[in-house]
Design an enzyme around this catalytic site. Structure first.
Site, PDB file in Angstrom:
ATOM      1  N   ASP A 172     138.946 140.264  51.205  1.00  0.00           N
ATOM      2  CA  ASP A 172     139.379 141.322  51.298  1.00  0.00           C
ATOM      3  C   ASP A 172     139.451 141.344  52.948  1.00  0.00           C
ATOM      4  O   ASP A 172     140.134 139.451  52.975  1.00  0.00           O
ATOM      5  CB  ASP A 172     137.794 142.636  51.785  1.00  0.00           C
ATOM      6  N   GLY A 201     140.025 148.331  52.796  1.00  0.00           N
ATOM      7  CA  GLY A 201     139.697 150.194  53.535  1.00  0.00           C
ATOM      8  C   GLY A 201     140.878 150.078  53.975  1.00  0.00           C
ATOM      9  O   GLY A 201     140.801 151.828  54.200  1.00  0.00           O
TER      10      GLY A 201
END
Length: 160
Positions: free
Chosen positions: A9, A44
């Site tokens: 991430d 995201g």
């Protein structure tokens, strides 16, 4: 144990608390790639919001993958090939818009290269646009938006 790649991430993982990739982290990623490991960045964030990471880690030049919108779009950055693309299912956006309206909450939709909202002036929506290097376009109705498929929607709210 042997592994074939690294998937990481961005926020709080690659980026430190001041949104920066430290030199030791960058070097570890480079060493892994030089050892033949696949490097993939998953977030995201939209693809445009991952551009700084892509550049810093030289994914387009040396190889690697970006997985934006929580896997909604996966791109081989060296070839530009879209490996996978999944947008919100038909019929779900009007339901999201209805839920947001029930709470008088602003909602923003993520299209490929823009954000769309009935309330683009919302502080959180403006922050989302700034962080991801995207413009927010005002639309009359998110429920009726058909210009492009959406990868995700975010319902925002006040700080209270």
């Amino acid at each position: 144990m042997s592994f074939k790649g690294i998937v990481t991430d961005i926020d709080g993982t690659l980026y430190n608390s001041v949104k920066c990739i430290t030199e030791p982290t960058r070097k570890a990623i480079y060493r892994a790639r030089e050892a033949g490991k696949i490097i993939a960045i998953a977030s995201g964030r939209p693809i445009a919001g991952m551009a700084d990471v892509c550049q810093r880690l030289e994914l387009a030049e040396k190889g690697g993958y970006l997985m934006g919108w929580n896997g909604g779009k996966i791109i081989d950055m060296k070839t530009g090939e879209v490996i996978s693309e999944t947008t919100l299912p038909e019929g779900i956006v009007p339901e999201i818009a209805k839920l947001a309206a029930a709470y008088d909450a602003p909602v923003v939709g993520h299209a490929s290269d823009e954000l769309v909202s009935e309330r683009p002036e919302d502080r959180i929506i403006q922050l989302e646009a700034r962080l991801n290097h995207l413009t927010v376009n005002r639309i009359g109705s998110l429920a009726g938006y058909t210009k492009a498929p959406l990868y995700k929607c975010i319902i925002t709210g006040s700080d209270e």
